[in-house]
Design a protein around this motif. Structure first.
Motif, PDB file in Angstrom:
ATOM      1  N   LYS A   1       8.671   7.144   0.179  1.00  0.00           N
ATOM      2  CA  LYS A   1       8.533   5.396   0.513  1.00  0.00           C
ATOM      3  C   LYS A   1       7.199   5.367   1.494  1.00  0.00           C
ATOM      4  CE  LYS A   1      10.174   0.781   2.268  1.00  0.00           C
ATOM      5  NZ  LYS A   1      11.545   0.382   2.280  1.00  0.00           N
ATOM      6  N   ASP A   2       6.869   6.530   2.644  1.00  0.00           N
ATOM      7  CA  ASP A   2       5.929   5.549   3.742  1.00  0.00           C
ATOM      8  C   ASP A   2       4.521   6.666   2.623  1.00  0.00           C
ATOM      9  OD1 ASP A   2       7.470   5.023   5.182  1.00  0.00           O
ATOM     10  OD2 ASP A   2       7.305   6.813   6.644  1.00  0.00           O
ATOM     11  N   GLU A   3       5.016   7.876   1.482  1.00  0.00           N
ATOM     12  CA  GLU A   3       3.890   8.099   1.124  1.00  0.00           C
ATOM     13  C   GLU A   3       3.326   7.377   0.007  1.00  0.00           C
ATOM     14  OE1 GLU A   3       2.950  12.288  -1.300  1.00  0.00           O
ATOM     15  OE2 GLU A   3       4.396  11.617  -0.421  1.00  0.00           O
ATOM     16  N   ILE A   4       3.964   6.517  -0.535  1.00  0.00           N
ATOM     17  CA  ILE A   4       3.426   5.841  -1.615  1.00  0.00           C
ATOM     18  C   ILE A   4       2.872   4.729  -1.281  1.00  0.00           C
ATOM     19  CG2 ILE A   4       4.926   4.416  -3.083  1.00  0.00           C
ATOM     20  CD1 ILE A   4       7.143   5.594  -3.597  1.00  0.00           C
ATOM     21  N   SER A   5       3.374   3.746   0.218  1.00  0.00           N
ATOM     22  CA  SER A   5       2.595   3.314   0.965  1.00  0.00           C
ATOM     23  C   SER A   5       1.672   3.958   0.936  1.00  0.00           C
ATOM     24  CB  SER A   5       3.395   2.372   2.304  1.00  0.00           C
ATOM     25  OG  SER A   5       4.498   2.042   1.479  1.00  0.00           O
TER      26      SER A   5
END
Length: 65
Positions: A49-53
């Motif tokens: 999720k952090d990488e997507i953001s």
């Protein structure tokens, strides 16, 4: 990294995120719940999720105020 590659990577990460969610649901439904494995999967989901953001932020141009 161009926007097409970023969007492709986001798509792949979203699929993986969904797969991990399905794995968590399946593990929680199992008779013998492995809390450690579930915790590891949840941690991986958060990293994704952090990488997507971060990737989505790369797609948005900076606005100079």
């Amino acid at each position: 990294m161009d926007s097409e590659l970023i969007e492709r990577r986001i798509h792949i990460l979203r699929q993986e995120h969904g797969d991990l969610e399905a794995a968590i649901v399946a593990l929680q439904a199992a008779p013998a719940i492995d809390q450690l494995q579930i915790a590891r999967i949840k941690k991986r989901k958060l990293r994704i999720k952090d990488e997507i953001s971060q990737l989505e932020d790369m797609l948005i141009p900076d606005i100079i105020a």
